[in-house]
Write a protein that holds these residues in place. Sequence first.
Motif, PDB file in Angstrom:
ATOM      1  N   MET A 178       6.070   7.326   0.622  1.00 39.35           N
ATOM      2  CA  MET A 178       5.500   6.037   0.247  1.00 39.35           C
ATOM      3  C   MET A 178       6.343   5.426  -0.881  1.00 39.35           C
ATOM      4  O   MET A 178       6.867   6.148  -1.727  1.00 39.35           O
ATOM      5  CB  MET A 178       4.044   6.192  -0.209  1.00 39.35           C
ATOM      6  N   GLN A 179       6.462   4.101  -0.877  1.00 41.48           N
ATOM      7  CA  GLN A 179       7.289   3.436  -1.895  1.00 41.48           C
ATOM      8  C   GLN A 179       6.473   2.557  -2.838  1.00 41.48           C
ATOM      9  O   GLN A 179       6.918   2.259  -3.942  1.00 41.48           O
ATOM     10  CB  GLN A 179       8.375   2.606  -1.201  1.00 41.48           C
ATOM     11  N   ARG A 180       5.306   2.110  -2.368  1.00 41.12           N
ATOM     12  CA  ARG A 180       4.387   1.379  -3.256  1.00 41.12           C
ATOM     13  C   ARG A 180       3.036   2.068  -3.153  1.00 41.12           C
ATOM     14  O   ARG A 180       2.520   2.289  -2.047  1.00 41.12           O
ATOM     15  CB  ARG A 180       4.271  -0.087  -2.842  1.00 41.12           C
ATOM     16  N   VAL A 181       2.474   2.411  -4.301  1.00 35.30           N
ATOM     17  CA  VAL A 181       1.226   3.179  -4.329  1.00 35.30           C
ATOM     18  C   VAL A 181       0.283   2.572  -5.359  1.00 35.30           C
ATOM     19  O   VAL A 181       0.704   2.168  -6.444  1.00 35.30           O
ATOM     20  CB  VAL A 181       1.495   4.662  -4.681  1.00 35.30           C
ATOM     21  N   MET A 182      -0.998   2.509  -4.993  1.00 35.24           N
ATOM     22  CA  MET A 182      -2.039   2.143  -5.951  1.00 35.24           C
ATOM     23  C   MET A 182      -3.216   3.083  -5.744  1.00 35.24           C
ATOM     24  O   MET A 182      -3.702   3.243  -4.613  1.00 35.24           O
ATOM     25  CB  MET A 182      -2.489   0.695  -5.738  1.00 35.24           C
ATOM     26  N   LEU A 183      -3.631   3.737  -6.823  1.00 30.06           N
ATOM     27  CA  LEU A 183      -4.802   4.609  -6.792  1.00 30.06           C
ATOM     28  C   LEU A 183      -5.894   3.979  -7.643  1.00 30.06           C
ATOM     29  O   LEU A 183      -5.682   3.682  -8.826  1.00 30.06           O
ATOM     30  CB  LEU A 183      -4.458   5.999  -7.326  1.00 30.06           C
ATOM     31  N   ALA A 193       7.045   5.196   8.752  1.00 30.25           N
ATOM     32  CA  ALA A 193       7.596   6.333   9.491  1.00 30.25           C
ATOM     33  C   ALA A 193       6.469   7.303   9.832  1.00 30.25           C
ATOM     34  O   ALA A 193       5.620   7.611   8.979  1.00 30.25           O
ATOM     35  CB  ALA A 193       8.653   7.026   8.644  1.00 30.25           C
ATOM     36  N   ASP A 194       6.440   7.767  11.066  1.00 30.18           N
ATOM     37  CA  ASP A 194       5.349   8.652  11.510  1.00 30.18           C
ATOM     38  C   ASP A 194       5.228   9.892  10.626  1.00 30.18           C
ATOM     39  O   ASP A 194       4.119  10.304  10.261  1.00 30.18           O
ATOM     40  CB  ASP A 194       5.572   9.079  12.965  1.00 30.18           C
ATOM     41  N   VAL A 195       6.374  10.484  10.255  1.00 29.03           N
ATOM     42  CA  VAL A 195       6.315  11.700   9.437  1.00 29.03           C
ATOM     43  C   VAL A 195       5.693  11.406   8.074  1.00 29.03           C
ATOM     44  O   VAL A 195       4.946  12.233   7.527  1.00 29.03           O
ATOM     45  CB  VAL A 195       7.728  12.318   9.292  1.00 29.03           C
ATOM     46  N   SER A 196       5.931  10.202   7.544  1.00 27.65           N
ATOM     47  CA  SER A 196       5.349   9.847   6.246  1.00 27.65           C
ATOM     48  C   SER A 196       3.857   9.548   6.370  1.00 27.65           C
ATOM     49  O   SER A 196       3.085   9.841   5.450  1.00 27.65           O
ATOM     50  CB  SER A 196       6.083   8.639   5.648  1.00 27.65           C
ATOM     51  N   VAL A 197       3.446   8.978   7.512  1.00 29.70           N
ATOM     52  CA  VAL A 197       2.013   8.734   7.737  1.00 29.70           C
ATOM     53  C   VAL A 197       1.267  10.070   7.818  1.00 29.70           C
ATOM     54  O   VAL A 197       0.180  10.242   7.245  1.00 29.70           O
ATOM     55  CB  VAL A 197       1.795   7.913   9.025  1.00 29.70           C
ATOM     56  N   GLN A 198       1.852  11.043   8.542  1.00 26.25           N
ATOM     57  CA  GLN A 198       1.227  12.367   8.630  1.00 26.25           C
ATOM     58  C   GLN A 198       1.159  13.022   7.254  1.00 26.25           C
ATOM     59  O   GLN A 198       0.137  13.604   6.870  1.00 26.25           O
ATOM     60  CB  GLN A 198       2.018  13.240   9.594  1.00 26.25           C
ATOM     61  N   SER A 241       2.073  -7.156   3.388  1.00 21.57           N
ATOM     62  CA  SER A 241       2.720  -6.267   4.343  1.00 21.57           C
ATOM     63  C   SER A 241       1.898  -6.178   5.623  1.00 21.57           C
ATOM     64  O   SER A 241       0.672  -6.231   5.592  1.00 21.57           O
ATOM     65  CB  SER A 241       2.874  -4.874   3.713  1.00 21.57           C
ATOM     66  N   GLU A 242       2.608  -6.043   6.741  1.00 24.03           N
ATOM     67  CA  GLU A 242       1.936  -5.803   8.027  1.00 24.03           C
ATOM     68  C   GLU A 242       1.779  -4.312   8.288  1.00 24.03           C
ATOM     69  O   GLU A 242       1.228  -3.914   9.307  1.00 24.03           O
ATOM     70  CB  GLU A 242       2.736  -6.438   9.163  1.00 24.03           C
ATOM     71  N   HIS A 243       2.304  -3.497   7.379  1.00 20.95           N
ATOM     72  CA  HIS A 243       2.271  -2.044   7.557  1.00 20.95           C
ATOM     73  C   HIS A 243       1.699  -1.444   6.280  1.00 20.95           C
ATOM     74  O   HIS A 243       2.389  -1.345   5.263  1.00 20.95           O
ATOM     75  CB  HIS A 243       3.679  -1.509   7.819  1.00 20.95           C
ATOM     76  N   LEU A 244       0.430  -1.035   6.326  1.00 22.83           N
ATOM     77  CA  LEU A 244      -0.260  -0.628   5.105  1.00 22.83           C
ATOM     78  C   LEU A 244      -1.272   0.467   5.424  1.00 22.83           C
ATOM     79  O   LEU A 244      -1.894   0.470   6.492  1.00 22.83           O
ATOM     80  CB  LEU A 244      -0.973  -1.843   4.496  1.00 22.83           C
ATOM     81  N   LEU A 298      -9.836   5.300  -4.047  1.00 22.10           N
ATOM     82  CA  LEU A 298      -9.214   4.606  -2.922  1.00 22.10           C
ATOM     83  C   LEU A 298      -7.705   4.650  -3.140  1.00 22.10           C
ATOM     84  O   LEU A 298      -7.211   4.274  -4.204  1.00 22.10           O
ATOM     85  CB  LEU A 298      -9.688   3.149  -2.840  1.00 22.10           C
ATOM     86  N   ALA A 299      -6.976   5.119  -2.124  1.00 24.40           N
ATOM     87  CA  ALA A 299      -5.509   5.139  -2.169  1.00 24.40           C
ATOM     88  C   ALA A 299      -4.978   4.041  -1.254  1.00 24.40           C
ATOM     89  O   ALA A 299      -5.389   3.932  -0.102  1.00 24.40           O
ATOM     90  CB  ALA A 299      -4.980   6.497  -1.720  1.00 24.40           C
ATOM     91  N   VAL A 300      -4.077   3.225  -1.791  1.00 23.86           N
ATOM     92  CA  VAL A 300      -3.430   2.160  -1.014  1.00 23.86           C
ATOM     93  C   VAL A 300      -1.921   2.397  -1.126  1.00 23.86           C
ATOM     94  O   VAL A 300      -1.402   2.560  -2.229  1.00 23.86           O
ATOM     95  CB  VAL A 300      -3.778   0.759  -1.558  1.00 23.86           C
ATOM     96  N   ALA A 301      -1.238   2.438   0.021  1.00 24.29           N
ATOM     97  CA  ALA A 301       0.188   2.764  -0.030  1.00 24.29           C
ATOM     98  C   ALA A 301       0.925   2.155   1.158  1.00 24.29           C
ATOM     99  O   ALA A 301       0.332   1.910   2.216  1.00 24.29           O
ATOM    100  CB  ALA A 301       0.381   4.282  -0.038  1.00 24.29           C
ATOM    101  N   ASP A 302       2.215   1.899   0.959  1.00 23.45           N
ATOM    102  CA  ASP A 302       3.077   1.473   2.067  1.00 23.45           C
ATOM    103  C   ASP A 302       4.513   1.858   1.751  1.00 23.45           C
ATOM    104  O   ASP A 302       4.796   2.460   0.719  1.00 23.45           O
ATOM    105  CB  ASP A 302       2.934  -0.026   2.353  1.00 23.45           C
ATOM    106  N   GLN A 303       5.408   1.524   2.652  1.00 20.79           N
ATOM    107  CA  GLN A 303       6.826   1.823   2.457  1.00 20.79           C
ATOM    108  C   GLN A 303       7.583   0.524   2.177  1.00 20.79           C
ATOM    109  O   GLN A 303       8.506   0.141   2.893  1.00 20.79           O
ATOM    110  CB  GLN A 303       7.380   2.574   3.672  1.00 20.79           C
ATOM    111  N   ASP A 304       7.088  -0.163   1.138  1.00 19.29           N
ATOM    112  CA  ASP A 304       7.679  -1.419   0.666  1.00 19.29           C
ATOM    113  C   ASP A 304       7.680  -2.484   1.752  1.00 19.29           C
ATOM    114  O   ASP A 304       8.617  -3.272   1.876  1.00 19.29           O
ATOM    115  CB  ASP A 304       9.096  -1.191   0.145  1.00 19.29           C
ATOM    116  N   GLY A 305       6.615  -2.502   2.555  1.00 20.20           N
ATOM    117  CA  GLY A 305       6.473  -3.532   3.587  1.00 20.20           C
ATOM    118  C   GLY A 305       7.161  -3.211   4.896  1.00 20.20           C
ATOM    119  O   GLY A 305       7.011  -3.943   5.872  1.00 20.20           O
ATOM    120  N   LYS A 306       7.927  -2.133   4.950  1.00 24.70           N
ATOM    121  CA  LYS A 306       8.649  -1.779   6.172  1.00 24.70           C
ATOM    122  C   LYS A 306       7.710  -1.053   7.145  1.00 24.70           C
ATOM    123  O   LYS A 306       6.648  -0.553   6.758  1.00 24.70           O
ATOM    124  CB  LYS A 306       9.840  -0.881   5.841  1.00 24.70           C
TER     125      LYS A 306
END
Length: 511
Positions: free
Chosen positions: A383-388, A485-490, A457-460, A474-482
């Motif tokens: 993850m590249q952007r994270v908010m907890l 990646a499946d491995v990162s989602v897992q 982002s469309e991917h969040l 609550l955890a909110v995260a993405d890969q800087d809007g990109k």
Amino acid sequence: MPIETKVPSQPPSSLEAWVKLLDGIRVPVPKESHDRVLQAINDSRRSLRDIAELMQDSPALVLCVMREANHSANASQAEPAESLEVALNRLGLGRTSQLLARLPALPGEEIPPVLRQFLLISQHATQQANGLFASRLARLWQEIHWGSLLFLSPMWPLALAYPKLLDTWELRVIHKGEDAAEVEQALFGVRLMQLCRSLAEHWRLPEWVIQGYRLLLEEREQLAQVLNIAREQDPLVQQQRLDDEPALRRWFNQPPNTVLLANGLALAAQVGWDNPHLLRWQLLTALYLQTSLDDVQQQVHQQAAASARHHARHALFHPAEALIWPWNQRRPHPDMLTPPPPSTEDLGRWRALCQTLLAQPSPFSNGVHLASQARDALLACGMQRVMLLSLDKATDYLRVQQTAGLPKEAATIALPVAQNKLLQKLMSKAGQLRLTPDNHAQFSVLLPAPLRAFFRSEHLLLRSLAVGEQVLMLAVADQDGKPLADVSVQAFGKTAQCIERALAVFAIRNG
């Protein structure tokens, strides 16, 4: 960063503030070019034309000299200098040498990539202008040449100060087709073309540059009429329609329009050779040159290849690369590409962080310490952007505990759970929501406005974290809007489980 004016984290929102800020930014020049020019100035055998030709390798250097020569305090003549040779004459070699000494000179690879890409586009535009128009309008070649090189120069300090804003603009307007006016208002607070014209006028750039922006802002109706004629496939019909409207023909055939045509071609080619933006500029160019679309496309491709031989640089995209691609292939924006999976080193660090989260008894001294470890684990899994956010039970608000990859303002937001149905659902029991391009329209409107603003982002991923039946975070995260990646989602899901376990063990220790 070699900037004279301190750049605020929050960009300006008015035209006047933008002009003031960008006017104070010094655009760096490549050190190798800087040194060559300085050496030539100190060589009495070199002519002004020799020095001007050497300066062409550094568009930022050309801009600096032209701005200085045309500054009201320096220009005794009423008209701004239209060429670099005239500007050098006005300043004299002594003052030019002093000017160079004040400029930030960096090795080429240290100049920020978004700025280098814009400089490359300007050089490509100049090659297109020289190849397509300068030989036909030989007496005006200097106006064509320098006007084409400087047309995009108002964007250069912007690319240095706020590269992410321009990246986001390209993604949303060029690649996703969003309305330019809405996007620019949201990102910059002003229209980009208005900003460019205001800065060009403030710098007293050559009149052909300013006229190009005037056309885009105030003469779009005439441009649309000409484009309609350019779409006619029969050259005879084109000529008849132009003859029927002599005022429109005179307006379109003005030599300054060559500067705009060349830059339109160079900018549009950044996406790929088969896109509607580029086709429009090619049709307009064909009409201007009174030749066929096929002929113009061939010439444009040849000039792109010539530009690449002179201007292509490592790690920058030049449209000539795409000439060997399948015709309909386009260059994707970097934010449209799935990031690579986490490195072996990152995965090793992620496992170590998760082991700490799972340790018993809890090694954490307080909730902030635990949240900090959780944030680091989410970053290590890709993850590249994270908010907890933690739930404040007394007020029923979600308050930020940790952030990463977000502006510092993100740490101050508080979200009332009761006022948002999506938050209510996420906080009622542990669950996960993954936003994708397919469901983005459905769910993004349900996100609280602050989350939409910080995670455009469309991917969040949103995941509520619970101990037993009670949701605590609550955890909110993405890969800087990109795209994710499946491995990162897992890994995100497994990390969330580790965080929940850490929360449970911490609660037992402090129970």
